[in-house]
Design an enzyme around this catalytic site. Structure first.
Site, PDB file in Angstrom:
ATOM      1  N   CYS A  72       0.808  -1.221   0.000  1.00  0.00           N
ATOM      2  CA  CYS A  72       0.000   0.000   0.000  1.00  0.00           C
ATOM      3  C   CYS A  72       0.840   1.270   0.000  1.00  0.00           C
ATOM      4  CB  CYS A  72      -0.963  -0.023   1.177  1.00  0.00           C
ATOM      5  SG  CYS A  72      -2.184  -1.363   1.038  1.00  0.00           S
ATOM      6  N   VAL A  73       2.027   1.241   0.591  1.00  0.00           N
ATOM      7  CA  VAL A  73       2.913   2.410   0.514  1.00  0.00           C
ATOM      8  C   VAL A  73       3.364   2.621  -0.921  1.00  0.00           C
ATOM      9  CG1 VAL A  73       5.190   3.300   1.165  1.00  0.00           C
ATOM     10  CG2 VAL A  73       3.673   2.355   2.915  1.00  0.00           C
TER      11      VAL A  73
END
Length: 204
Positions: free
Chosen positions: A151-152
């Site tokens: 997700c980063v």
């Protein structure tokens, strides 16, 4: 050089800095209870990343930067799950009221900070984040959170595609496994973002 193949990227003109603009904001991606717990989605260096993010969040608040936090939130009956949850069905336990989907206490949002509920990897996809940043005329997005490889990274790529100068706070991102963490930091630095430590961010 810090990576045995970095010369390949340098020869192709990659790895340059996009720098920091005049109007930064901070987004903390999925620092929730479930990702702090190795029995669920955590492990690796996520715990230290959360602790390091406390100082970065305090700095952002002191500087009056816009701040956003993200949570993964699915319907109680899983009816809004997509292909992402076919790959990782355990994500469906991250519902609105589940203790696992609550932001960790040390990073509790305060009034004025956006809490983004998302069902995909990127903090931008199908959320109100881009409008929140655009209204505040943000030109630089500082990213912390987890996981670095998931997700980063998705958030960083989308931030760059929104023409935001993008900075990964390297000691404020973590992954359940260190190999993917390190590989994705290297790749993001070459193509999508600058990497800076907490100390460097605060000095800048």
């Amino acid at each position: 050089m810090s990576h045995p193949e970095e010369a390949i990227y340098q020869a192709q003109g990659m790895g340059n800095s996009s720098g920091m603009g005049a109007a930064p904001a901070l987004v903390l991606v999925d620092f929730v209870v479930g990702f702090a717990d190795p029995a669920h989605f955590g492990g690796g260096n996520i715990g230290p990343a959360i602790e390091n993010a406390v100082a970065l969040l305090a700095h952002a608040r002191a500087k009056a930067w816009p701040v956003a936090h993200t949570r993964v939130v699915y319907a109680d009956d899983g009816s809004d799950g997509g292909v992402f949850t076919l790959k990782a069905p355990s994500l469906l336990k991250l519902t609105e009221t589940s203790p696992l989907s609550q932001i960790v206490p040390q990073l509790t949002p305060i009034p004025g900070e956006l809490v983004v509920r998302k069902r995909g990897a990127s903090a931008f996809f199908d959320t109100q984040l881009s409008g929140f940043l655009r209204l505040r005329r943000v030109d630089t997005l500082i990213v912390g959170g987890c996981t670095t490889s998931g997700c980063v990274r998705a958030t960083v790529v989308d931030a760059m595609q929104h023409d935001l100068r993008t900075i990964v706070a390297v000691d404020c991102v973590g992954d359940r496994a260190l190999g993917p963490h390190e590989a994705n930091l290297f790749d993001m630095r070459q193509k999508y973002a600058d990497l800076m430590t907490n100390a460097a961010l605060m000095a800048a």
